[in-house]
Design a protein around this motif. Sequence first.
Motif, PDB file in Angstrom:
ATOM      1  N   TYR B  53      24.947  19.232 -11.523  1.00  0.00           N
ATOM      2  CA  TYR B  53      24.058  19.693 -10.466  1.00  0.00           C
ATOM      3  C   TYR B  53      23.296  20.951 -10.854  1.00  0.00           C
ATOM      4  O   TYR B  53      23.204  21.905 -10.089  1.00  0.00           O
ATOM      5  N   LEU B 169      23.629  34.979  -1.822  1.00  0.00           N
ATOM      6  CA  LEU B 169      22.518  34.221  -1.249  1.00  0.00           C
ATOM      7  C   LEU B 169      21.165  34.810  -1.637  1.00  0.00           C
ATOM      8  O   LEU B 169      20.274  34.095  -2.083  1.00  0.00           O
ATOM      9  N   ILE B 208      29.535  26.086  -2.403  1.00  0.00           N
ATOM     10  CA  ILE B 208      28.337  26.140  -3.246  1.00  0.00           C
ATOM     11  C   ILE B 208      28.471  25.068  -4.323  1.00  0.00           C
ATOM     12  O   ILE B 208      29.443  25.071  -5.087  1.00  0.00           O
ATOM     13  N   SER B 209      27.515  24.150  -4.373  1.00  0.00           N
ATOM     14  CA  SER B 209      27.555  23.068  -5.362  1.00  0.00           C
ATOM     15  C   SER B 209      26.220  23.034  -6.068  1.00  0.00           C
ATOM     16  O   SER B 209      25.289  22.380  -5.629  1.00  0.00           O
ATOM     17  N   GLY B 210      26.140  23.725  -7.176  1.00  0.00           N
ATOM     18  CA  GLY B 210      24.883  23.757  -7.903  1.00  0.00           C
ATOM     19  C   GLY B 210      23.923  24.769  -7.301  1.00  0.00           C
ATOM     20  O   GLY B 210      24.270  25.520  -6.401  1.00  0.00           O
ATOM     21  N   SER B 211      22.741  24.754  -7.806  1.00  0.00           N
ATOM     22  CA  SER B 211      21.737  25.666  -7.255  1.00  0.00           C
ATOM     23  C   SER B 211      21.050  24.970  -6.093  1.00  0.00           C
ATOM     24  O   SER B 211      21.150  23.758  -5.940  1.00  0.00           O
ATOM     25  N   SER B 212      20.363  25.742  -5.298  1.00  0.00           N
ATOM     26  CA  SER B 212      19.726  25.142  -4.128  1.00  0.00           C
ATOM     27  C   SER B 212      18.618  24.194  -4.596  1.00  0.00           C
ATOM     28  O   SER B 212      18.091  24.316  -5.691  1.00  0.00           O
ATOM     29  N   ALA B 213      18.300  23.259  -3.762  1.00  0.00           N
ATOM     30  CA  ALA B 213      17.304  22.264  -4.161  1.00  0.00           C
ATOM     31  C   ALA B 213      16.659  21.648  -2.937  1.00  0.00           C
ATOM     32  O   ALA B 213      17.210  21.668  -1.849  1.00  0.00           O
ATOM     33  N   THR B 214      15.501  21.121  -3.161  1.00  0.00           N
ATOM     34  CA  THR B 214      14.861  20.341  -2.116  1.00  0.00           C
ATOM     35  C   THR B 214      14.239  19.115  -2.752  1.00  0.00           C
ATOM     36  O   THR B 214      13.832  19.159  -3.910  1.00  0.00           O
ATOM     37  N   VAL B 222      13.300  19.734  -6.648  1.00  0.00           N
ATOM     38  CA  VAL B 222      12.879  21.049  -7.107  1.00  0.00           C
ATOM     39  C   VAL B 222      14.079  21.971  -6.957  1.00  0.00           C
ATOM     40  O   VAL B 222      14.676  22.073  -5.891  1.00  0.00           O
ATOM     41  N   VAL B 225      15.383  26.842  -4.076  1.00  0.00           N
ATOM     42  CA  VAL B 225      14.420  27.207  -3.064  1.00  0.00           C
ATOM     43  C   VAL B 225      14.779  28.579  -2.503  1.00  0.00           C
ATOM     44  O   VAL B 225      14.100  29.557  -2.767  1.00  0.00           O
ATOM     45  N   HIS B 226      15.878  28.676  -1.784  1.00  0.00           N
ATOM     46  CA  HIS B 226      16.211  29.980  -1.213  1.00  0.00           C
ATOM     47  C   HIS B 226      17.462  30.615  -1.781  1.00  0.00           C
ATOM     48  O   HIS B 226      17.585  31.815  -1.809  1.00  0.00           O
ATOM     49  N   GLY B 227      18.394  29.835  -2.204  1.00  0.00           N
ATOM     50  CA  GLY B 227      19.574  30.438  -2.798  1.00  0.00           C
ATOM     51  C   GLY B 227      19.299  30.800  -4.248  1.00  0.00           C
ATOM     52  O   GLY B 227      18.181  30.618  -4.735  1.00  0.00           O
ATOM     53  N   PRO B 228      20.293  31.292  -4.955  1.00  0.00           N
ATOM     54  CA  PRO B 228      20.098  31.646  -6.366  1.00  0.00           C
ATOM     55  C   PRO B 228      19.588  30.453  -7.164  1.00  0.00           C
ATOM     56  O   PRO B 228      20.076  29.340  -7.003  1.00  0.00           O
ATOM     57  N   ARG B 229      18.597  30.704  -8.001  1.00  0.00           N
ATOM     58  CA  ARG B 229      18.071  29.613  -8.814  1.00  0.00           C
ATOM     59  C   ARG B 229      18.872  29.406 -10.080  1.00  0.00           C
ATOM     60  O   ARG B 229      18.799  28.375 -10.715  1.00  0.00           O
TER      61      ARG B 229
END
Lengths: 471, 237, 245
Positions: B53, B169, B208-214, B222, B225-229
């Motif tokens: 992820y 965050l 937390i599972s991986g970096s944030s995504a949309t 992508v 988005v808002h959490g750590p990339r």
Amino acid sequence: MNDPIAPPRSFPEAAHDALADDQLRRNLAHVTSTIRVKRAAAVAELPDWEALREAGRAIKTETMRHLDRHLVALERSVTAAGGVVHWARNAEEANRIVGGLIESHRTTEVVKAKSLTTEEIGLNEALAQRGIRAWETDLAQLIIQLSDDTPSHILVPAIHRNRAQIRDLFRAELPGAPADLPDDPSALAEAARLYLRELFLRARVGISGANFAVAETGTIAVVESEGNARMCTTLPEVLITVMGIEKVIPSWRDLEVYLQLLPRSSTAERMNPYTSLWTGVDPADGPREFHLVLLDHGRTTALADEVGRQALHCIRCSACLNVCPVYERTGGHAYGSTYPGPIGAIITPLLTDLHEGATLPYASSLCGACYEVCPVKIDIPRVLVHLRGRVVREGAHREPGEQAAMGALARLFEHPRAFAAAQRIGALLTAPLRRRGRRITRLPGPLRGWTQGRDLPPPQPSFRDWWRRER
Amino acid sequence: MSDARTEILARIRGALGDVRDEAPRRIPRDYGRGGGLDQEALAGLLTDRVRDYAAEAERMSELDVGVAVRAGCLRLGIGRLLVAPGVPGAWWPAAAWEDETGAAAEEDERDVAIEEDGGAAEAEEDDGRPAAELDAVDGVLTGCALAIAETGTLVLDGRPPCGRRALTLVPDRHICVVRVEQIVERVPEAIAALAPRVAAGRVPVTFISGSSATSDIELERVEGVHGPRRLLVLIAG
Amino acid sequence: MRVSLFVTCLGDTLFPDTARATVTLLERLGVEVNFPAAQTCCGQMHINTGYGHEAQSLVRHFVETFAGCEVIVAPSASCVATVRTEYPRLAAETGDPALQSAVAEIVPRTCELTELLVDRLAVTDVGAVFPHTVTYHPTCHSLRTLELGDRPLALLRAVRGLELRELPRAAECCGFGGTFAVKNADTSLAIGADKVRAILDSGAEYCVAVDSSCLMHIGGVLDRRHERPRTIHLAELLAHTGATG
């Protein structure tokens, strides 16, 4: 303002227009087929998937049976943890409570995490009337908000928009977006990220929904991908969570079931990026004030329908949308409600006591694919047929002549000789067509929908006549 | 005129007229819990799943954590590192020089060494500064409460060494240390392990599972988005 | 073995060839077939359209028609599904204990054609000859309600000369859906168009299924578009022995 769960048109009318939108259909076909495959793979990984589904179904069923007890327990535990619980019978009441809370903190700007429940009650519009701007922070919801549109899918609400449209929208409406913003999704997400970050850091009130609320501990669970819900529920001083009463689950342990069922069914991941589980107020971390608004707005009406109440088990994964042959072609707007697709076809009429969405139970070929994928085993086809029965019995929607025709047909079927006579008449009338090897290409009245795009073989001498003659 | 609470509860009871028996029914919990994997296998599984992820994962002995943190800071571009309270000293970014036993530098020597290194992390403990100031922080270092191997999930509970929620965050990079004893295989074990602290301490839990995504734009994923990339998970032990 | 044939209202009226083929096929396998002439309709259309109350008399009629029959077979997954899954519930709703027990008796004795062939007659090679390319569409009732599984395909694989072509996206609905086809004709046709597309992509000359209703819809679209593939019910296909062609 339109009631978000009151479809303005009948489904057949709305579908007719939606089906003509090629762009939409291409997007939908791509989205649904992609997620379908991914979901199947995610689910196939777990040998105990069926056991999880059964537990998911059983917990929800049990919860609904004693919903009042669990809500009282939830209220107690949230209050003991420093939260404040409010009860709202309907949309107006909920919006009034939320608006009042925001005003009492003397702010006119709030950040919102994605919440279908708040869409259902038209919260943003109600707040706007009080001069309060509620900023959607979920990317798709932001797109919808900036374009003054409505969502078309539970999980990816802006899927009916392509990147070029979103780029144009951001260039025009997103504060701070560069004039030469390109259309690749990374750049678009970055533009949104920068703008929203500013908002997150200064907003004093955040609004969220809830995926689950644990009665035993008073814990609220929010499941997301982007991190915007974490922002809304962690950074502001005040957090307001609006939650349908059906979201309560009895015990902390029950989360182990739903936190497995939901991610694999919705985004087809083993786990979604972020899940937040907070209990009341933590003096050292996060908002210093937490309000939970428990919303009825038709849930008790749905609960009263013994067959239909299982629709309240929905955990909003959208798996049913992605396998539905109807949704895939018409998209969400055709359903005219916050809740589209198979689940929308049952929940909208149930919440509104069939005053709204009475044509939605017929927006289905009853193929059963939704039931197969529903993580909590809602028997959607069964509820659809049940609601069709209610529509007919309660007169919620009348197709001219249908009742008479169905009655006449039933009487024909009750009397074999009359049935046989009708068959002979039919065969006689279409004999000329049959002799010329032709098919029926035009049927009258309500049956003309058939010949709109299909032929029909002309009736032949019936089997029973052949049997009588030859055997 | 009755208040909302009374009315809603009454409507619920009225709606459930057909529910005669009051006895709660047994919930069939035939789904699995972990238990078949040893610690090494769990660590391996967690490593794989974290990487699946779009996050980074490294496996190491606990002695090497400090060095790995420092290397991670360099690689991720963390100039200013904020450390969650309760993170052991040995995990702070290790100095470039260490003695022959591999022991990390003392705390006061550490900062000096880091500065001398040029461009490496300037590390300090989180002091509860406002979120707007967290925005200026390049990255954070935390431990966790536990980790779920099957799903590649870090579980933080807002208590030392996890840091407050805003810490993991707002800043753009997160380095999280997981000790192998903290890894469970599946979700039910994690939920069970959290139960006492939620019941007693009402801790705020974050998975937390991986970096944030949309995937909201044409279903193209992508990251960040808002959490750590950038998320770096160090699995130690 | 003796079976009572339920040809279905649709089969009786619009697809008597399918019903005749069912008779031919079963008799070729040494089964004695009778046809209780009082039969009309199982009531599926009424039930599914919301006229469950009107369907009650049809349930009674079915039960009376087939009372005392040892085995009832129908070349229709949807009708058998209706009897199996809807009749007990409808009977319970009438509150009539006599009807409830009559239904309880008749349900286990009612089966779909491939269930009869594969389960009860234990046969998959029925001596059929059909030298054509064929693609199989698993109808929703056969797939999800009756869960016929591999039975129809096992029967097809034993047909001499038959070349089975895989149907892309086979498990997807054809869009018929009973009165849905008329009440939501636009959507029904949009779904049907994709099913037709898949059939064309398979390259098969024939599309076979166990439900005449779905075939009526698929065939109707194929005919309207003057496409080459023909629809054929499994019973008709299996009845072919090459003897009479």
